[in-house]
Design a protein around this motif. Structure first.
Motif, short mmCIF file in Angstrom:
data_model
loop_
_atom_site.label_atom_id
_atom_site.label_comp_id
_atom_site.label_asym_id
_atom_site.label_seq_id
_atom_site.Cartn_x
_atom_site.Cartn_y
_atom_site.Cartn_z
N UNK A 46 12.24 -2.20 -7.57
CA UNK A 46 11.75 -3.10 -6.52
C UNK A 46 10.83 -2.29 -5.62
N UNK A 47 9.67 -2.82 -5.36
CA UNK A 47 8.76 -2.23 -4.38
C UNK A 47 8.77 -3.19 -3.20
N UNK A 48 9.36 -2.73 -2.11
CA UNK A 48 9.51 -3.56 -0.91
C UNK A 48 8.39 -3.23 0.06
N UNK A 49 7.67 -4.25 0.48
CA UNK A 49 6.51 -4.06 1.36
C UNK A 49 6.90 -4.35 2.81
N UNK A 50 6.76 -3.34 3.66
CA UNK A 50 7.06 -3.47 5.08
C UNK A 50 5.78 -3.37 5.90
N UNK A 51 5.74 -4.08 6.98
CA UNK A 51 4.60 -4.01 7.89
C UNK A 51 5.05 -4.55 9.24
N UNK A 63 4.72 -6.27 -14.34
CA UNK A 63 5.08 -6.93 -13.09
C UNK A 63 5.95 -8.14 -13.35
N UNK A 64 7.08 -8.17 -12.69
CA UNK A 64 7.96 -9.34 -12.71
C UNK A 64 7.67 -10.18 -11.48
N UNK A 65 8.70 -10.74 -10.88
CA UNK A 65 8.49 -11.59 -9.70
C UNK A 65 7.89 -10.79 -8.53
N UNK A 66 7.06 -11.46 -7.78
CA UNK A 66 6.51 -10.90 -6.54
C UNK A 66 6.51 -12.01 -5.51
N UNK A 67 6.71 -11.67 -4.26
CA UNK A 67 6.79 -12.70 -3.22
C UNK A 67 6.26 -12.18 -1.90
N UNK A 74 8.99 -1.89 11.40
CA UNK A 74 8.35 -2.79 10.45
C UNK A 74 9.35 -3.82 9.95
N UNK A 75 8.84 -4.93 9.45
CA UNK A 75 9.67 -5.96 8.86
C UNK A 75 9.35 -6.07 7.37
N UNK A 76 10.35 -6.47 6.59
CA UNK A 76 10.14 -6.69 5.16
C UNK A 76 9.31 -7.96 5.01
N UNK A 77 8.10 -7.84 4.49
CA UNK A 77 7.20 -8.97 4.37
C UNK A 77 6.97 -9.43 2.94
N UNK A 78 7.41 -8.65 1.97
CA UNK A 78 7.22 -9.05 0.58
C UNK A 78 7.84 -8.04 -0.36
N UNK A 79 7.84 -8.40 -1.65
CA UNK A 79 8.42 -7.51 -2.64
C UNK A 79 7.78 -7.73 -4.00
N UNK A 80 7.83 -6.70 -4.80
CA UNK A 80 7.37 -6.73 -6.19
C UNK A 80 8.51 -6.21 -7.05
N UNK A 81 8.66 -6.77 -8.24
CA UNK A 81 9.58 -6.22 -9.23
C UNK A 81 8.72 -5.70 -10.37
N UNK A 82 8.82 -4.41 -10.65
CA UNK A 82 8.00 -3.80 -11.68
C UNK A 82 8.88 -3.16 -12.74
N UNK A 117 7.48 -23.89 -4.38
CA UNK A 117 7.99 -22.65 -3.79
C UNK A 117 6.85 -21.76 -3.30
N UNK A 118 5.62 -22.06 -3.70
CA UNK A 118 4.46 -21.27 -3.29
C UNK A 118 3.93 -21.82 -1.98
#
Length: 127
Positions: A4-9, A42-46, A75-83, A125-126
């Motif tokens: 999981x790549x968790x994107x914070x900003x 790349x799997x799910x990303x949000x 920072x807050x968790x704003x998104x994620x990628x599953x790779x 869901x998008x």
């Protein structure tokens, strides 16, 4: 191995971007996304909604619902990628590429110990 790549900003920074700035950033990130999909890594990303609309479950049996995510970070968790990468090193390189597109974000890379893909989501869901 899945990571999981968790994107914070900082939400205040992200919400201060003009529509054009946000669109330009998302265009660059989606180019990376499309390449990773073609490479079948790349799997799910949000992209997540604002933390102001988040709730947290706490307490025994999760009976308490509290407004907000209550992250103890700037920072807050704003998104994620599953790779799907062969190693942590490869997952880190993927996160570096995402960071080049969004250099003010922070990316956390974590091994996924259990991955359940679930059912495909509808287009509703998008948002």
């Amino acid at each position: 191995m899945f990571y999981a790549i968790l994107a914070y900003h900082e939400e205040e920074v992200v919400s201060s971007w003009t529509k054009e700035e946000d669109t330009a950033l998302m265009t660059e990130l989606l180019e990376i996304n499309e390449r990773l999909v073609r490479e079948k890594t790349l799997g799910p990303a949000a992209r997540l909604g604002p933390t102001g609309r988040a709730v947290t479950l706490r307490g025994k049996d999760a009976e308490i619902v509290i407004d907000g995510p209550f992250a103890e970070t700037k920072e807050q968790l704003l998104g994620l990628y599953v790779v799907d990468c062969p190693s942590l090193t490869a997952a880190v390189e993927t996160a570096r590429e995402l960071r080049r597109a969004n250099p003010t974000a922070v990316y956390e890379i974590r091994e996924i110990l259990l991955y359940l893909p679930g059912a495909p989501l509808s287009a509703s869901a998008e948002s």
